[in-house]
Design an enzyme around this catalytic site. Structure first.
Site, mmCIF file in Angstrom:
data_model
loop_
_atom_site.group_PDB
_atom_site.id
_atom_site.type_symbol
_atom_site.label_atom_id
_atom_site.label_comp_id
_atom_site.label_asym_id
_atom_site.label_seq_id
_atom_site.Cartn_x
_atom_site.Cartn_y
_atom_site.Cartn_z
ATOM 1 N N LEU A 181 2.161 -2.575 5.711
ATOM 2 C CA LEU A 181 3.095 -2.591 4.589
ATOM 3 C C LEU A 181 2.565 -3.408 3.414
ATOM 4 O O LEU A 181 3.179 -3.426 2.353
ATOM 5 C CB LEU A 181 4.455 -3.155 5.020
ATOM 6 N N GLU A 182 1.443 -4.078 3.609
ATOM 7 C CA GLU A 182 0.880 -4.892 2.536
ATOM 8 C C GLU A 182 -0.403 -4.221 2.029
ATOM 9 O O GLU A 182 -0.335 -3.267 1.279
ATOM 10 C CB GLU A 182 0.689 -6.332 3.016
ATOM 11 N N MET A 183 -1.557 -4.687 2.442
ATOM 12 C CA MET A 183 -2.808 -4.125 1.931
ATOM 13 C C MET A 183 -3.327 -2.951 2.761
ATOM 14 O O MET A 183 -4.167 -2.179 2.299
ATOM 15 C CB MET A 183 -3.860 -5.223 1.821
ATOM 16 N N HIS A 211 0.826 -1.208 0.000
ATOM 17 C CA HIS A 211 0.000 0.000 0.000
ATOM 18 C C HIS A 211 0.863 1.261 0.000
ATOM 19 O O HIS A 211 1.835 1.371 0.739
ATOM 20 C CB HIS A 211 -0.908 -0.030 1.231
#
Length: 177
Positions: free
Chosen positions: A72-74, A30
């Site tokens: 740090l991902e979605m 993201h």
């Protein structure tokens, strides 16, 4: 609604067209956040003894909920994802037909179970290497055979064996030289 839910999907980092990964040294999430590690392949992931690089999730369903909320991902929330899915009548119909425990709304448990069920289908049986292991001497090239012989004679098979040629333990990088 967060942009992450609209711009990122599991396939962003686990691209099935690229072997179930993003082929990057460290994955991008993201708002272009760079993660500390790369995304492992989802191919054959249901055969692993545990999930994530460190094994912190015991199965695919437990793993499926993690990236949704990881900043740090979605960078979303389970509540937001469920609200978005419940706002789409076609998704409600699909979940209703797939889950006997469906009542009046999609739940995060159903979402993670659906993701895990899909991941369980991502298996790679009968690759050329699988065929060679099963006795077809012509399934791999001479160069590939030499590579396997080097892999074996170097001792790699001590850890990298079984259906996944690994995945049976968790080791720190650099333990063996």
């Amino acid at each position: 609604m967060t942009l992450a839910f609209l711009s990122l999907s599991c396939n962003s980092c686990h691209n099935l067209a690229m072997g179930g990964t993003d082929n990057m040294t460290t994955s991008i999430g993201h708002k272009w956040a760079e993660g500390p590690i790369n995304s492992p392949t989802v191919l054959n992931s249901g055969l692993a003894i545990a999930q994530f690089w460190d094994g912190r999730a015991k199965n695919l369903q437990e793993q499926a909920g993690g990236p949704i909320e990881n900043p740090l991902e979605m960078a979303s929330t389970h509540e937001h994802v469920v609200a978005v899915l419940n706002s789409i009548p076609a998704y409600q119909d699909k979940f209703k037909s797939a889950f006997s425990d469906y009542t009046d709304a999609i739940t995060i448990e159903q979402v993670t179970k659906a993701l895990a069920s899909f991941e369980d289908t991502l298996v790679t049986p009968n690759s050329r290497f699988d065929k060679w292991l099963a006795g077809d001497d012509n399934a791999i090239t001479e160069q590939e055979l030499r590579g396997y012989q080097t892999f074996k004679s170097s001792g790699c098979v001590a850890c990298h064996n079984g259906k996944l040629l690994g995945g049976g333990s968790f080791q720190k990088f650099g333990v063996f030289e």
